[in-house]
Design a protein around this motif. Structure first.
Motif, short mmCIF file in Angstrom:
data_model
loop_
_atom_site.label_atom_id
_atom_site.label_comp_id
_atom_site.label_asym_id
_atom_site.label_seq_id
_atom_site.Cartn_x
_atom_site.Cartn_y
_atom_site.Cartn_z
N ASP A 181 -1.82 9.37 20.36
CA ASP A 181 -1.38 10.02 21.59
C ASP A 181 -0.86 9.00 22.60
O ASP A 181 0.14 9.24 23.28
CB ASP A 181 -2.50 10.85 22.21
N ARG A 182 -1.53 7.87 22.70
CA ARG A 182 -1.07 6.81 23.62
C ARG A 182 0.28 6.27 23.20
O ARG A 182 1.14 6.02 24.03
CB ARG A 182 -2.08 5.68 23.68
N ARG A 183 0.48 6.09 21.90
CA ARG A 183 1.75 5.60 21.39
C ARG A 183 2.85 6.61 21.70
O ARG A 183 3.93 6.24 22.17
CB ARG A 183 1.67 5.32 19.88
N GLN A 184 2.56 7.89 21.47
CA GLN A 184 3.55 8.94 21.76
C GLN A 184 3.86 8.99 23.26
O GLN A 184 5.02 9.15 23.64
CB GLN A 184 3.03 10.30 21.30
N ALA A 185 2.86 8.85 24.11
CA ALA A 185 3.07 8.87 25.56
C ALA A 185 3.92 7.67 25.99
O ALA A 185 4.79 7.79 26.86
CB ALA A 185 1.73 8.86 26.30
N SER A 186 3.69 6.54 25.36
CA SER A 186 4.47 5.35 25.67
C SER A 186 5.93 5.54 25.27
O SER A 186 6.85 5.18 26.03
CB SER A 186 3.88 4.14 24.93
N ILE A 187 6.17 6.12 24.11
CA ILE A 187 7.53 6.39 23.64
C ILE A 187 8.20 7.39 24.59
O ILE A 187 9.36 7.21 24.98
CB ILE A 187 7.51 6.92 22.19
N HIS A 188 7.47 8.42 24.97
CA HIS A 188 8.00 9.43 25.88
C HIS A 188 8.37 8.79 27.22
O HIS A 188 9.44 9.07 27.78
CB HIS A 188 6.99 10.56 26.08
N ALA A 189 7.51 7.95 27.76
CA ALA A 189 7.77 7.29 29.04
C ALA A 189 9.00 6.40 28.94
O ALA A 189 9.83 6.37 29.86
CB ALA A 189 6.55 6.49 29.48
N ARG A 190 9.13 5.68 27.84
CA ARG A 190 10.30 4.82 27.64
C ARG A 190 11.57 5.65 27.59
O ARG A 190 12.57 5.34 28.23
CB ARG A 190 10.16 4.01 26.36
N ASP A 191 11.55 6.75 26.82
CA ASP A 191 12.72 7.62 26.71
C ASP A 191 13.08 8.25 28.05
O ASP A 191 14.26 8.34 28.40
CB ASP A 191 12.48 8.71 25.66
N LEU A 192 12.08 8.68 28.80
CA LEU A 192 12.33 9.27 30.12
C LEU A 192 12.97 8.26 31.05
O LEU A 192 13.90 8.58 31.80
CB LEU A 192 11.02 9.81 30.70
#
Length: 77
Positions: free
Chosen positions: A41-52
């Motif tokens: 979940d942390r990895r996914q949140a990090s990817i999402h934050a980078r994409d945003l």
């Protein structure tokens, strides 16, 4: 390969682990599963934050492009 470790948990937290793990899995297996999900979940949140961040950086340009494309659309009126 797994390694043995020791952690200290409060009685309340350990009781919750035992209830959720049930009789079908060990405490260790339950805690490992929870930690794997947490890290995923942390990895996914990090990817999402980078994409945003990338989208926000490009938002003005993308909005101008969208406005330009819409100018060529036939009117629906």
């Amino acid at each position: 390969m797994k390694e043995k470790t020791s952690i200290t948990l409060s009685k309340e937290l350990l009781a919750r682990v035992d209830r959720l793990a049930g009789s079908k899995q060990s405490r260790s297996a339950f805690i490992e599963r929870v930690l794997r999900k947490y890290f995923k979940d942390r990895r996914q949140a990090s990817i999402h934050a980078r994409d945003l961040k990338l989208l926000n950086q490009a938002a003005d340009r993308l909005n101008r492009e969208a406005d330009d494309v819409l100018k060529y659309q036939p009117s629906t009126e």
